[in-house]
Design an enzyme around this catalytic site. Sequence first.
Site, PDB file in Angstrom:
ATOM      1  N   ARG A  60       0.820  -1.068   0.020  1.00  0.00           N
ATOM      2  CA  ARG A  60      -0.055   0.020  -0.042  1.00  0.00           C
ATOM      3  C   ARG A  60       0.920   1.342   0.101  1.00  0.00           C
ATOM      4  O   ARG A  60       0.578   2.432  -0.718  1.00  0.00           O
ATOM      5  CB  ARG A  60      -0.898   0.006   1.070  1.00  0.00           C
ATOM      6  CG  ARG A  60      -2.035   1.209   1.260  1.00  0.00           C
ATOM      7  CD  ARG A  60      -2.902   1.078   2.228  1.00  0.00           C
ATOM      8  NE  ARG A  60      -3.698   2.169   2.656  1.00  0.00           N
ATOM      9  CZ  ARG A  60      -3.886   2.850   3.756  1.00  0.00           C
ATOM     10  NH1 ARG A  60      -3.120   2.464   4.892  1.00  0.00           N
ATOM     11  NH2 ARG A  60      -4.437   3.906   3.759  1.00  0.00           N
ATOM     12  N   HIS A  64       0.853   4.380  -2.687  1.00  0.00           N
ATOM     13  CA  HIS A  64       0.289   5.609  -2.514  1.00  0.00           C
ATOM     14  C   HIS A  64       1.732   6.321  -2.791  1.00  0.00           C
ATOM     15  O   HIS A  64       1.474   7.833  -3.028  1.00  0.00           O
ATOM     16  CB  HIS A  64       0.124   5.530  -0.774  1.00  0.00           C
ATOM     17  CG  HIS A  64      -1.498   5.094  -0.692  1.00  0.00           C
ATOM     18  ND1 HIS A  64      -2.123   5.799   0.564  1.00  0.00           N
ATOM     19  CD2 HIS A  64      -1.877   4.435  -1.125  1.00  0.00           C
ATOM     20  CE1 HIS A  64      -3.260   5.135   0.466  1.00  0.00           C
ATOM     21  NE2 HIS A  64      -3.143   4.391  -0.374  1.00  0.00           N
ATOM     22  N   ASN A  92      -3.395   8.787   4.331  1.00  0.00           N
ATOM     23  CA  ASN A  92      -2.155   8.140   4.853  1.00  0.00           C
ATOM     24  C   ASN A  92      -1.928   7.805   6.220  1.00  0.00           C
ATOM     25  O   ASN A  92      -0.806   7.129   6.773  1.00  0.00           O
ATOM     26  CB  ASN A  92      -1.202   8.811   4.055  1.00  0.00           C
ATOM     27  CG  ASN A  92      -0.854   8.475   2.617  1.00  0.00           C
ATOM     28  OD1 ASN A  92      -1.403   7.560   2.063  1.00  0.00           O
ATOM     29  ND2 ASN A  92      -0.355   9.545   1.734  1.00  0.00           N
ATOM     30  N   HIS A 189      -5.774  -5.590  -3.102  1.00  0.00           N
ATOM     31  CA  HIS A 189      -6.648  -5.544  -1.997  1.00  0.00           C
ATOM     32  C   HIS A 189      -6.892  -7.138  -1.283  1.00  0.00           C
ATOM     33  O   HIS A 189      -7.329  -7.248  -0.429  1.00  0.00           O
ATOM     34  CB  HIS A 189      -8.099  -5.082  -2.034  1.00  0.00           C
ATOM     35  CG  HIS A 189      -8.024  -3.529  -2.388  1.00  0.00           C
ATOM     36  ND1 HIS A 189      -9.164  -2.973  -3.042  1.00  0.00           N
ATOM     37  CD2 HIS A 189      -7.354  -2.673  -2.163  1.00  0.00           C
ATOM     38  CE1 HIS A 189      -9.047  -1.783  -3.086  1.00  0.00           C
ATOM     39  NE2 HIS A 189      -7.945  -1.502  -2.442  1.00  0.00           N
TER      40      HIS A 189
END
Length: 317
Positions: A60, A64, A92, A189
């Site tokens: 992740r 990001h 975040n 995911h």
Amino acid sequence: MAAVFALAFVFLFMFPISSCVRALSSNYYDHTCPQLESIVASSVEKAMSNDKTVPAALLRMHFHDCFIRGCDASVLLNSKGKNKAEKDGPPNISLHAFYVIDEAKKALEASCPGVVSCADILALAARDAVFLTGGPTWDVPKGRKDGRISLATETRQLPAPTFNISQLQQNFGQRGLSDEDLVALSGGHTLGFSHCSSFQNRIHNFNATFDVDPTMKPSFAARLRSVCPAHNKVKNAGSPLDSTNLVFDNAYYKLLLQGKSIFSSDQALLTNPKTKALVSKFAGSQKAFEKAFVDSMIKMSSLTGGKEIRLDCRVVR
């Protein structure tokens, strides 16, 4: 990407990101730091042995990072004075496992000082996170540089869990990523966990007609409602993003077709014929998913933007 994307309040026009401006190479450090990959893998494996949530966190974190100014390790920078850095932006705040990158960087600075960028360490750590949870491995193109700018306000550019298919396509498209990249990267995911706040909109007061999103399987929605009541007071309450959230597999797509997705943005993949067909394809073939995921990860991680090598991944000197 692998865990919750907190709500991005508005969709803003993208800051320019250079895609493949600097030629990346899988053998970039072969002569200057040949032990790079083993050092990073060791750091990830050690952290994972103590905390099973580390792989999802690293995957992740890399996603990001790349979606804002390219893969330049700006997500690692600490806030300073009045400047609020990316890691303190709303989407975040729940990022964690920064220490894994710090440990790898420390070991690399001892072994080959001033050579390896934090951005490359993060790209390798994300790859290792996938492999160590049962997923594929791949040659990571290297040669990224680190950026000096990190602004919390720019985290509004991250795809939100409430996005519809048009918003998702626009968000990914502005980074040169296709519908196949969108569906394949959403498969990240398969690892991770979401707090209630990121899917509350689907299980309480969905719209004027339905309290719960009617596309959700009722028994699944009921389970989520029991964990996340309307006025939830439990700080860390939430749900795994799929039923095997510590294993990198294609269960995410299978559950999506069964009405057991967590985010609105997951469900949105079924509202477009092309993306729905890709969901079905990946649900039916782990091999097809893994190939597409690897291709899309290499494509996404080739978005570049930095210009230097930071000696401390959290601080600009």
